[in-house]
Design a protein around this motif. Structure first.
Motif, PDB file in Angstrom:
ATOM      1  N   TYR A   1       5.561  11.032 -46.672  1.00  0.00           N
ATOM      2  CA  TYR A   1       6.326   9.940 -46.942  1.00  0.00           C
ATOM      3  C   TYR A   1       6.012   9.391 -48.210  1.00  0.00           C
ATOM      4  N   GLY A   2       4.826   9.915 -48.660  1.00  0.00           N
ATOM      5  CA  GLY A   2       3.804   9.703 -49.876  1.00  0.00           C
ATOM      6  C   GLY A   2       3.347   8.440 -49.651  1.00  0.00           C
ATOM      7  N   ILE A   3       3.121   7.750 -48.427  1.00  0.00           N
ATOM      8  CA  ILE A   3       2.378   6.582 -48.639  1.00  0.00           C
ATOM      9  C   ILE A   3       0.898   6.852 -47.632  1.00  0.00           C
ATOM     10  N   VAL A   4      -0.099   6.647 -47.131  1.00  0.00           N
ATOM     11  CA  VAL A   4      -0.611   6.779 -46.120  1.00  0.00           C
ATOM     12  C   VAL A   4      -2.054   5.596 -46.071  1.00  0.00           C
ATOM     13  N   HIS A   5      -2.256   5.661 -45.174  1.00  0.00           N
ATOM     14  CA  HIS A   5      -3.476   3.826 -45.357  1.00  0.00           C
ATOM     15  C   HIS A   5      -4.662   4.380 -44.022  1.00  0.00           C
ATOM     16  N   LYS A   6      -5.777   3.624 -44.693  1.00  0.00           N
ATOM     17  CA  LYS A   6      -7.316   4.149 -44.116  1.00  0.00           C
ATOM     18  C   LYS A   6      -7.635   2.658 -43.503  1.00  0.00           C
ATOM     19  N   VAL A   7      -8.885   2.516 -42.650  1.00  0.00           N
ATOM     20  CA  VAL A   7      -9.332   1.097 -42.776  1.00  0.00           C
ATOM     21  C   VAL A   7     -10.811   1.958 -42.996  1.00  0.00           C
ATOM     22  N   VAL A   8     -11.015   0.384 -44.060  1.00  0.00           N
ATOM     23  CA  VAL A   8     -12.690   0.893 -44.556  1.00  0.00           C
ATOM     24  C   VAL A   8     -13.516  -0.565 -43.899  1.00  0.00           C
ATOM     25  N   SER A   9     -15.616  -0.392 -43.245  1.00  0.00           N
ATOM     26  CA  SER A   9     -15.952  -1.243 -42.325  1.00  0.00           C
ATOM     27  C   SER A   9     -16.760  -1.488 -43.724  1.00  0.00           C
ATOM     28  N   VAL A  10     -17.741  -2.379 -43.621  1.00  0.00           N
ATOM     29  CA  VAL A  10     -18.877  -2.320 -44.160  1.00  0.00           C
ATOM     30  C   VAL A  10     -19.663  -4.045 -43.487  1.00  0.00           C
ATOM     31  N   PRO A  11     -21.367  -3.663 -43.745  1.00  0.00           N
ATOM     32  CA  PRO A  11     -21.831  -4.658 -42.467  1.00  0.00           C
ATOM     33  C   PRO A  11     -21.655  -5.724 -43.164  1.00  0.00           C
ATOM     34  N   CYS A  12     -22.024  -6.599 -42.009  1.00  0.00           N
ATOM     35  CA  CYS A  12     -22.555  -7.912 -42.752  1.00  0.00           C
ATOM     36  C   CYS A  12     -22.961  -8.736 -42.960  1.00  0.00           C
TER      37      CYS A  12
END
Length: 440
Positions: free
Chosen positions: A405-416
């Motif tokens: 459908y032309g749209i994908v997702h990803k999850v990005v995390s960084v340490p705090c």
């Protein structure tokens, strides 16, 4: 001679008539110009009042100033529609704008900057940033986080912490005359450094030896009252650390941001800080529940078709689990919810719910959900969450559908891991380790 004498009064009369005519013309001219000026002023006034009557409400944009600050502080807009022009373009390729939805930041401005860098955020590309609530409180730099959001022209929703801070400010404004010095003094008395960051919390005395039930109940009530006092002081300290423009920006955030139809795979997408109650229309959702809920339980003597009761605690079933199950069974258009709030559950990815609170407040990680267009040639994209999250029941086939459908997702995390948050996180981990060793 007599002829000249008779002509003189006639010339005088003619001169008087001319003077009279000139004065009348001047008077008419002044009246004419006065009417013109009045007409112009009337037109300006009508235009001003008409434009004022069509001024956007406080919730039209997070960057617009509130029309009625007092009411906006404690009575937020429930739902606001996200502009369709800001949605990602299917198959738009790598140069197309992204939508970046960020979980609970809690005043951690350094982690926020790191996360924006990790997501490849680009203002020039037209990327849109949306905060899922709880930008403020608990961390060292709430003003910095709000300032960064305003600079980016970001969107967002009101979380329970924004709501508490705004309510504290409303109480302060309506109280007896005073200055911020009084608020800073009250905050200092309970160990707050003026930015909503609790320090040196006294340990609770759990010893019950030699005490009766009454004494125990009184001790618990006293501890609860002290905790509430400290919480309110922290909220007020955060409020007083913000500028008037930052308070206005937060007050404008709606409780629910309706992104709309991103693609047939995701269906309708909504951002809400804590969650939504299944089988309740959007316009009938309770604002407090949307900002505070975690679980659902049946109402007493409820019928099978009656909506479930939202709870702030964990006595019931996770609302996201119930929502995901309902959407899977639902025919027709589905609805996906992006939320934060539940730090104990952590980063939790289901088919129709994305939980983004990965406990940055205690030094763990800050997470974002990124919607990005694929390239026209893309046939498949695997976008698993980061290692510290949980992806539940998302098959490879579903990932292929999203890419089609032309749209994908990803999850990005960084340490705090910075400052007091890192210390608190390490303390929690040590406590958990000690508890596990004791149980063994």
């Amino acid at each position: 001679m007599g002829h000249q004498d008779s002509a003189l009064p006639q010339r005088q009369r003619q001169g008087h008539r001319r003077e009279h005519q000139q004065r009348r013309q001047q008077k008419n001219s002044r009246r004419y110009y006065t009417l013109i000026i009045i007409a112009i002023l009337s037109i300006i006034f009508l235009c001003y009042t008409r434009s004022s009557s069509h001024q956007p409400s406080p919730s039209v944009s997070p960057t617009s100033p509130p029309v009625n600050m007092a009411s906006t502080l404690t009575t937020p807009t429930l739902i606001f529609p996200f502009p369709k022009s800001h949605l990602p373009k299917p198959h738009g390729g790598h140069s197309a704008p992204l939508i970046i939805i960020i979980g609970d930041v809690h005043g951690q401005s350094t982690a926020l900057d790191a996360l924006l860098s990790a997501t490849s955020y680009s203002k020039d590309r037209g990327d849109v940033v949306i905060f899922a609530g709880d930008m403020v409180n608990k961390g060292p730099d709430s003003p910095g986080v709000v300032s960064r959001a305003m600079e980016m022209g970001a969107w967002g929703v009101r979380g329970n912490n924004e709501d508490r801070v705004l309510s504290a400010w409303a109480r302060y404004l309506s109280s007896s005359p005073g200055s911020k010095t009084r608020a800073e003094k009250e905050a200092a008395e309970v160990g707050v450094e003026g930015k909503g960051e609790i320090k040196d919390t006294p340990k609770e005395d759990k010893s019950e030896e030699g005490t009766g039930e009454t004494e125990i109940d009184e001790a618990k009530a006293k501890a609860k009252a002290e905790k509430e006092k400290r919480s309110k002081a922290a909220d007020l300290a955060t409020a007083t650390s913000l500028t008037a423009a930052q308070i206005s920006w937060l007050a404008n955030l709606p409780v629910i941001l309706h992104l709309g139809h991103i693609s047939p795979y995701y269906g309708d997408v909504l951002v809400a800080h804590a969650g939504l109650v299944p089988n309740v229309p959007l316009e009938e959702q309770d604002a407090w529940a949307v900002m505070n809920m975690r679980t659902l339980v049946p109402y007493s003597h409820s019928s099978p078709n009656q909506p479930l009761k939202p709870l702030e605690g964990r006595d019931g079933r996770p609302w996201s689990e119930a929502w995901d199950e309902l959407q899977r069974e639902k025919r027709g258009n589905k609805t996906t919810i992006v939320y934060g709030h539940d730090a104990m559950m952590g980063l939790t990815i289901r088919r129709y719910t994305f939980g983004l609170d990965s406990n940055c407040a205690r030094g763990f990680s800050l997470s974002a959900l990124v919607f990005e267009p694929t390239s026209p040639s893309t046939s498949f994209s695997s976008t698993p969450p980061s290692a510290d999250g949980r992806a539940l029941d998302i098959s490879e086939e579903e990932k292929r559908k999203a890419a089609e459908y032309g749209i994908v997702h990803k999850v990005v995390s960084v340490p705090c891991g910075s400052g007091d948050s890192e210390k608190e996180g390490k303390k929690d981990k040590k406590k958990d380790k000690a508890k596990n060793e004791e149980e063994k």
